[in-house]
Design a protein around this motif. Structure first.
Motif, PDB file in Angstrom:
ATOM      1  N   GLY A  18      50.822  34.411  44.114  1.00 28.84           N
ATOM      2  CA  GLY A  18      49.502  34.754  44.624  1.00 28.84           C
ATOM      3  C   GLY A  18      49.591  35.290  46.038  1.00 28.84           C
ATOM      4  N   HIS A  19      48.457  35.260  46.748  1.00 25.90           N
ATOM      5  CA  HIS A  19      48.418  35.731  48.130  1.00 25.90           C
ATOM      6  C   HIS A  19      48.720  34.582  49.097  1.00 25.90           C
ATOM      7  CE1 HIS A  19      47.072  39.937  48.649  1.00 25.90           C
ATOM      8  NE2 HIS A  19      46.725  39.810  47.385  1.00 25.90           N
ATOM      9  N   LEU A  20      48.743  34.905  50.361  1.00 26.62           N
ATOM     10  CA  LEU A  20      48.913  33.878  51.391  1.00 26.62           C
ATOM     11  C   LEU A  20      47.767  32.884  51.316  1.00 26.62           C
ATOM     12  CD1 LEU A  20      49.882  36.205  54.386  1.00 26.62           C
ATOM     13  CD2 LEU A  20      51.426  34.687  53.142  1.00 26.62           C
ATOM     14  N   THR A  21      48.072  31.641  51.610  1.00 30.00           N
ATOM     15  CA  THR A  21      47.061  30.579  51.492  1.00 30.00           C
ATOM     16  C   THR A  21      45.864  30.822  52.420  1.00 30.00           C
ATOM     17  OG1 THR A  21      48.338  29.298  53.106  1.00 30.00           O
ATOM     18  CG2 THR A  21      48.699  28.798  50.775  1.00 30.00           C
ATOM     19  N   ARG A  22      46.095  31.455  53.570  1.00 28.66           N
ATOM     20  CA  ARG A  22      44.987  31.699  54.503  1.00 28.66           C
ATOM     21  C   ARG A  22      44.058  32.810  54.027  1.00 28.66           C
ATOM     22  NH1 ARG A  22      46.583  36.058  57.825  1.00 28.66           N
ATOM     23  NH2 ARG A  22      48.811  36.540  57.702  1.00 28.66           N
ATOM     24  N   PRO A  26      38.304  30.428  47.570  1.00 26.21           N
ATOM     25  CA  PRO A  26      38.173  29.069  46.994  1.00 26.21           C
ATOM     26  C   PRO A  26      37.763  29.055  45.526  1.00 26.21           C
ATOM     27  CG  PRO A  26      37.141  29.186  49.157  1.00 26.21           C
ATOM     28  CD  PRO A  26      37.503  30.582  48.798  1.00 26.21           C
ATOM     29  N   ASN A  27      37.111  30.121  45.073  1.00 23.81           N
ATOM     30  CA  ASN A  27      36.699  30.165  43.663  1.00 23.81           C
ATOM     31  C   ASN A  27      37.883  30.323  42.713  1.00 23.81           C
ATOM     32  OD1 ASN A  27      33.738  30.097  44.018  1.00 23.81           O
ATOM     33  ND2 ASN A  27      34.056  32.039  45.077  1.00 23.81           N
ATOM     34  N   MET A  28      39.046  30.647  43.247  1.00 19.93           N
ATOM     35  CA  MET A  28      40.251  30.767  42.418  1.00 19.93           C
ATOM     36  C   MET A  28      40.995  29.439  42.287  1.00 19.93           C
ATOM     37  SD  MET A  28      40.860  33.658  40.951  1.00 19.93           S
ATOM     38  CE  MET A  28      42.622  33.629  40.652  1.00 19.93           C
ATOM     39  N   ALA A  29      40.460  28.379  42.882  1.00 18.69           N
ATOM     40  CA  ALA A  29      41.119  27.060  42.870  1.00 18.69           C
ATOM     41  C   ALA A  29      41.496  26.567  41.466  1.00 18.69           C
ATOM     42  CB  ALA A  29      40.234  26.034  43.577  1.00 18.69           C
ATOM     43  N   ASP A 193      37.354  37.176  43.962  1.00 19.43           N
ATOM     44  CA  ASP A 193      36.313  36.297  43.418  1.00 19.43           C
ATOM     45  C   ASP A 193      36.227  36.482  41.902  1.00 19.43           C
ATOM     46  OD1 ASP A 193      34.158  34.710  42.910  1.00 19.43           O
ATOM     47  OD2 ASP A 193      32.759  35.750  44.235  1.00 19.43           O
ATOM     48  N   PRO A 194      36.552  35.457  41.124  1.00 17.40           N
ATOM     49  CA  PRO A 194      36.524  35.599  39.659  1.00 17.40           C
ATOM     50  C   PRO A 194      35.141  35.420  39.040  1.00 17.40           C
ATOM     51  CG  PRO A 194      37.286  33.414  40.234  1.00 17.40           C
ATOM     52  CD  PRO A 194      37.023  34.128  41.537  1.00 17.40           C
ATOM     53  N   ARG A 195      34.151  35.020  39.837  1.00 12.85           N
ATOM     54  CA  ARG A 195      32.833  34.699  39.278  1.00 12.85           C
ATOM     55  C   ARG A 195      32.115  35.913  38.710  1.00 12.85           C
ATOM     56  NH1 ARG A 195      29.986  31.812  44.223  1.00 12.85           N
ATOM     57  NH2 ARG A 195      30.964  33.633  45.210  1.00 12.85           N
ATOM     58  N   VAL A 196      32.383  37.097  39.258  1.00 16.31           N
ATOM     59  CA  VAL A 196      31.691  38.305  38.799  1.00 16.31           C
ATOM     60  C   VAL A 196      32.410  38.978  37.631  1.00 16.31           C
ATOM     61  CG1 VAL A 196      30.650  38.737  41.041  1.00 16.31           C
ATOM     62  CG2 VAL A 196      32.887  39.727  40.526  1.00 16.31           C
ATOM     63  N   ILE A 197      33.541  38.432  37.229  1.00 13.71           N
ATOM     64  CA  ILE A 197      34.348  39.033  36.161  1.00 13.71           C
ATOM     65  C   ILE A 197      34.083  38.306  34.850  1.00 13.71           C
ATOM     66  CG2 ILE A 197      36.678  39.724  35.470  1.00 13.71           C
ATOM     67  CD1 ILE A 197      35.648  40.969  38.119  1.00 13.71           C
ATOM     68  N   ASP A 198      33.887  39.073  33.775  1.00 14.05           N
ATOM     69  CA  ASP A 198      33.624  38.470  32.461  1.00 14.05           C
ATOM     70  C   ASP A 198      34.893  37.892  31.842  1.00 14.05           C
ATOM     71  OD1 ASP A 198      30.704  39.286  31.934  1.00 14.05           O
ATOM     72  OD2 ASP A 198      31.617  41.171  32.534  1.00 14.05           O
ATOM     73  N   TYR A 199      36.000  38.630  31.957  1.00 17.32           N
ATOM     74  CA  TYR A 199      37.286  38.180  31.404  1.00 17.32           C
ATOM     75  C   TYR A 199      38.319  38.229  32.526  1.00 17.32           C
ATOM     76  CZ  TYR A 199      35.152  38.643  26.800  1.00 17.32           C
ATOM     77  OH  TYR A 199      34.328  38.516  25.702  1.00 17.32           O
ATOM     78  N   THR A 200      38.544  37.088  33.149  1.00 16.41           N
ATOM     79  CA  THR A 200      39.459  36.994  34.282  1.00 16.41           C
ATOM     80  C   THR A 200      40.878  36.737  33.797  1.00 16.41           C
ATOM     81  OG1 THR A 200      37.705  36.085  35.675  1.00 16.41           O
ATOM     82  CG2 THR A 200      39.951  35.717  36.398  1.00 16.41           C
ATOM     83  N   ILE A 201      41.842  37.519  34.329  1.00 12.33           N
ATOM     84  CA  ILE A 201      43.261  37.266  34.074  1.00 12.33           C
ATOM     85  C   ILE A 201      43.893  36.939  35.421  1.00 12.33           C
ATOM     86  CG2 ILE A 201      45.445  38.194  33.205  1.00 12.33           C
ATOM     87  CD1 ILE A 201      43.831  40.109  31.459  1.00 12.33           C
TER      88      ILE A 201
END
Length: 296
Positions: A18-22, A26-29, A193-201
């Protein structure tokens, strides 16, 4: 049959980085497994499950004859996405996203038709009647349109779905799809932000190996859906099939019963008509006063 998603293959392709922690969102938790050396590690078991879910949906869309628009303008993704989209015979955008591509689709189609007009000019000889300066201007315009819109020249209507690599970079495309309620499939990294995506990969959308690994599953699913459609021979949802349906006469009109004609009064003899008139005469001859007297 599409190949099964193996976690080991995803691990070797570096899909878990993934990316750097900073820089995380948070929605990807829910999709993050752990943190290592200041970088988030994506849970590949959840990625594998999401790939299977997304490919199944994409397969159904392609089997219905509708188009899926692939969007990836970042350097490490554009060539891979273009190759996979061409193999699946689907439209794609790998250069700059043209503003209003979806929300102002009519104008975009006019620009695509302009390319066809220039091609016709070259075929029928009209192009050579122009001056040298005009021919250069037309050639430059044609090259520019081909670069930006050549890959969507066959897309005559809005796509049924969008597949996006890096939703943060392609935020305009995502916003337009959301406005028109077009389903969005996307590779989502830990900074998005995965909230706006219907099918998140959930996956690494920066490394070319990771993008190629995910796109191989996606393109195979789309190709499989198209092959099922060809073998089935069903054109009910295809653009041509829909046009034929629109032009065909409606069955409900044919099924409607004809208007009822007024029933003919059976003919009667002259004597019967005379008797009916005589029977009605006393009633007609009664005045209002007579009626009141009878009531008293």
């Amino acid at each position: 049959m599409a190949k099964k998603v193996v976690v080991k293959d995803l691990l070797e392709a570096g899909v878990h980085f993934g990316h750097l922690t900073r820089k995380w969102n948070p929605n990807m938790a829910p999709y993050i497994y752990m943190e290592r050396n200041g970088i988030h590690i994506i849970n590949l078991y959840k990625t594998a499950a999401k790939i299977e879910e997304a490919t199944e949906a994409l397969k159904k869309i392609s089997a219905s004859g509708r188009k899926i628009l692939f969007v990836a303008t970042k350097k490490q993704a554009k060539d891979i996405v273009a190759e996979k989209a061409k193999a699946a015979n689907m439209p794609y955008i790998t250069e700059r996203w043209p503003g209003g591509m979806l929300t102002n689709f009519v104008t975009i189609r006019k620009a695509v038709k302009k390319m066809a007009t220039i091609d016709r000019m070259k075929q029928d000889g009209t192009f050579m009647t122009l001056s040298k300066k005009e021919r250069l201007a037309v050639d430059r315009l044609r090259a520019k349109l081909e670069k930006n819109l050549g890959s969507i020249s066959d897309m005559s209507r809005l796509p049924a779905a969008l597949f996006v690599v890096d939703t943060t970079r392609e935020h305009i495309a995502v916003a337009e799809a959301l406005k028109l309620n077009i389903p969005i499939f996307a590779m989502v990294d830990t900074n998005s932000d995965p909230r706006v995506i219907d099918y998140t990969i959930p996956s690494n959308d920066d490394a070319s190996k990771s993008i190629e690994a995910i796109m191989s599953f996606v393109s195979e699913a789309v190709i499989e859906g198209l092959s099922e459609r060809k073998s089935g021979g069903d054109d009910s949802d295809d653009e041509e099939g829909m046009e034929k349906k629109a032009k065909a006469p409606r069955k409900d009109k044919e099924a409607r019963p004809a208007k009822k004609e007024k029933a003919e009064v059976p003919s009667t003899d002259e004597e019967d008509v005379k008797d009916m008139k005589e029977a009605q005469e006393p009633v007609r001859q009664k005045s209002k006063k007579e009626v009141l007297k009878e009531e008293e």
